[in-house]
Design a protein around this motif. Structure first.
Motif, PDB file in Angstrom:
ATOM      1  N   MET A  46       1.436 -14.103  -6.636  1.00 57.39           N
ATOM      2  CA  MET A  46       1.069 -12.707  -6.658  1.00 57.39           C
ATOM      3  C   MET A  46       2.249 -11.838  -6.206  1.00 57.39           C
ATOM      4  O   MET A  46       2.470 -10.767  -6.748  1.00 57.39           O
ATOM      5  CB  MET A  46      -0.153 -12.513  -5.764  1.00 57.39           C
ATOM      6  CG  MET A  46      -0.849 -11.238  -6.031  1.00 57.39           C
ATOM      7  SD  MET A  46      -1.336 -11.131  -7.749  1.00 57.39           S
ATOM      8  CE  MET A  46      -3.035 -10.891  -7.589  1.00 57.39           C
ATOM      9  N   LEU A  47       3.002 -12.341  -5.214  1.00 55.36           N
ATOM     10  CA  LEU A  47       4.147 -11.587  -4.709  1.00 55.36           C
ATOM     11  C   LEU A  47       5.211 -11.413  -5.797  1.00 55.36           C
ATOM     12  O   LEU A  47       5.774 -10.327  -5.952  1.00 55.36           O
ATOM     13  CB  LEU A  47       4.754 -12.288  -3.486  1.00 55.36           C
ATOM     14  CG  LEU A  47       5.998 -11.632  -2.911  1.00 55.36           C
ATOM     15  CD1 LEU A  47       5.683 -10.255  -2.376  1.00 55.36           C
ATOM     16  CD2 LEU A  47       6.592 -12.502  -1.832  1.00 55.36           C
ATOM     17  N   LEU A  48       5.459 -12.472  -6.589  1.00 54.62           N
ATOM     18  CA  LEU A  48       6.434 -12.361  -7.675  1.00 54.62           C
ATOM     19  C   LEU A  48       5.985 -11.355  -8.721  1.00 54.62           C
ATOM     20  O   LEU A  48       6.805 -10.613  -9.268  1.00 54.62           O
ATOM     21  CB  LEU A  48       6.668 -13.727  -8.310  1.00 54.62           C
ATOM     22  CG  LEU A  48       7.481 -14.705  -7.479  1.00 54.62           C
ATOM     23  CD1 LEU A  48       7.554 -16.049  -8.180  1.00 54.62           C
ATOM     24  CD2 LEU A  48       8.854 -14.167  -7.200  1.00 54.62           C
ATOM     25  N   LEU A  49       4.697 -11.305  -8.994  1.00 55.94           N
ATOM     26  CA  LEU A  49       4.180 -10.336  -9.955  1.00 55.94           C
ATOM     27  C   LEU A  49       4.395  -8.914  -9.451  1.00 55.94           C
ATOM     28  O   LEU A  49       4.818  -8.034 -10.207  1.00 55.94           O
ATOM     29  CB  LEU A  49       2.703 -10.600 -10.222  1.00 55.94           C
ATOM     30  CG  LEU A  49       2.036  -9.673 -11.225  1.00 55.94           C
ATOM     31  CD1 LEU A  49       2.679  -9.831 -12.594  1.00 55.94           C
ATOM     32  CD2 LEU A  49       0.552  -9.971 -11.296  1.00 55.94           C
ATOM     33  N   VAL A  50       4.142  -8.680  -8.174  1.00 59.08           N
ATOM     34  CA  VAL A  50       4.347  -7.348  -7.588  1.00 59.08           C
ATOM     35  C   VAL A  50       5.832  -6.987  -7.597  1.00 59.08           C
ATOM     36  O   VAL A  50       6.208  -5.851  -7.938  1.00 59.08           O
ATOM     37  CB  VAL A  50       3.767  -7.294  -6.154  1.00 59.08           C
ATOM     38  CG1 VAL A  50       4.181  -6.027  -5.441  1.00 59.08           C
ATOM     39  CG2 VAL A  50       2.257  -7.419  -6.205  1.00 59.08           C
ATOM     40  N   LEU A  51       6.697  -7.947  -7.254  1.00 60.86           N
ATOM     41  CA  LEU A  51       8.139  -7.673  -7.275  1.00 60.86           C
ATOM     42  C   LEU A  51       8.622  -7.361  -8.689  1.00 60.86           C
ATOM     43  O   LEU A  51       9.402  -6.423  -8.896  1.00 60.86           O
ATOM     44  CB  LEU A  51       8.912  -8.864  -6.712  1.00 60.86           C
ATOM     45  CG  LEU A  51       8.872  -9.037  -5.198  1.00 60.86           C
ATOM     46  CD1 LEU A  51       9.548 -10.342  -4.812  1.00 60.86           C
ATOM     47  CD2 LEU A  51       9.546  -7.871  -4.520  1.00 60.86           C
ATOM     48  N   PHE A  52       8.163  -8.129  -9.670  1.00 62.55           N
ATOM     49  CA  PHE A  52       8.564  -7.876 -11.048  1.00 62.55           C
ATOM     50  C   PHE A  52       8.073  -6.521 -11.514  1.00 62.55           C
ATOM     51  O   PHE A  52       8.815  -5.772 -12.159  1.00 62.55           O
ATOM     52  CB  PHE A  52       8.051  -8.974 -11.979  1.00 62.55           C
ATOM     53  CG  PHE A  52       8.350  -8.692 -13.425  1.00 62.55           C
ATOM     54  CD1 PHE A  52       9.628  -8.881 -13.917  1.00 62.55           C
ATOM     55  CD2 PHE A  52       7.361  -8.216 -14.259  1.00 62.55           C
ATOM     56  CE1 PHE A  52       9.920  -8.605 -15.240  1.00 62.55           C
ATOM     57  CE2 PHE A  52       7.642  -7.933 -15.585  1.00 62.55           C
ATOM     58  CZ  PHE A  52       8.928  -8.138 -16.068  1.00 62.55           C
ATOM     59  N   ALA A  53       6.830  -6.187 -11.201  1.00 64.44           N
ATOM     60  CA  ALA A  53       6.283  -4.892 -11.618  1.00 64.44           C
ATOM     61  C   ALA A  53       7.065  -3.746 -10.968  1.00 64.44           C
ATOM     62  O   ALA A  53       7.363  -2.742 -11.621  1.00 64.44           O
ATOM     63  CB  ALA A  53       4.801  -4.796 -11.261  1.00 64.44           C
ATOM     64  N   GLY A  54       7.428  -3.890  -9.708  1.00 65.97           N
ATOM     65  CA  GLY A  54       8.225  -2.863  -9.039  1.00 65.97           C
ATOM     66  C   GLY A  54       9.594  -2.715  -9.662  1.00 65.97           C
ATOM     67  O   GLY A  54      10.084  -1.599  -9.884  1.00 65.97           O
ATOM     68  N   TYR A  55      10.241  -3.838  -9.962  1.00 69.65           N
ATOM     69  CA  TYR A  55      11.553  -3.805 -10.605  1.00 69.65           C
ATOM     70  C   TYR A  55      11.461  -3.153 -11.976  1.00 69.65           C
ATOM     71  O   TYR A  55      12.258  -2.290 -12.325  1.00 69.65           O
ATOM     72  CB  TYR A  55      12.112  -5.220 -10.716  1.00 69.65           C
ATOM     73  CG  TYR A  55      13.354  -5.304 -11.564  1.00 69.65           C
ATOM     74  CD1 TYR A  55      14.579  -4.892 -11.063  1.00 69.65           C
ATOM     75  CD2 TYR A  55      13.295  -5.772 -12.861  1.00 69.65           C
ATOM     76  CE1 TYR A  55      15.719  -4.946 -11.840  1.00 69.65           C
ATOM     77  CE2 TYR A  55      14.421  -5.836 -13.647  1.00 69.65           C
ATOM     78  CZ  TYR A  55      15.634  -5.427 -13.131  1.00 69.65           C
ATOM     79  OH  TYR A  55      16.746  -5.478 -13.916  1.00 69.65           O
TER      80      TYR A  55
END
Length: 104
Positions: A1-10
């Motif tokens: 979930m953290l990677l998804l949030v980081l990717f979406a932010g990027y």
């Protein structure tokens, strides 16, 4: 979930906030959240910050090229390998003839 949030932010930062700075005849294009318009952002950067942006961009490019080069040396290349289609043993192969629908 953290990677998804980081990717979406990027993705949001790169897609929604690109802007241009024109300083001494040079054009600097980068992206981060800001206020103002893309042609006239309501902020500025120091020369050291522009230098850092340039070095980070070069670092990302160099690391990507290095990864591709090392994988080529090892014998692994970036492509999808062709695979045989999965067919059940003993099942007949079905083929469908394409035709136009009936007309009245």
């Amino acid at each position: 979930m953290l990677l998804l949030v980081l990717f979406a932010g990027y993705w949001c930062c790169v897609t929604l906030f690109p802007h241009v700075h024109r300083i001494d005849g040079c054009v600097y294009v980068h992206s981060h959240p800001y206020s103002g318009t893309s042609g006239n952002p309501a902020h500025s950067h120091t020369a050291q910050q522009f230098q850092l942006i340039a070095h980070l961009s070069l670092l990302v490019l160099a690391v990507g090229a290095l990864v591709v080069f090392v994988r080529a040396l090892v014998g692994r290349i970036f492509h999808f390998r062709l695979r045989r289609p999965a067919v059940r043993q003993g099942a007949p192969m079905r083929s469908f003839a394409l035709r136009a629908p009936p007309v009245c």
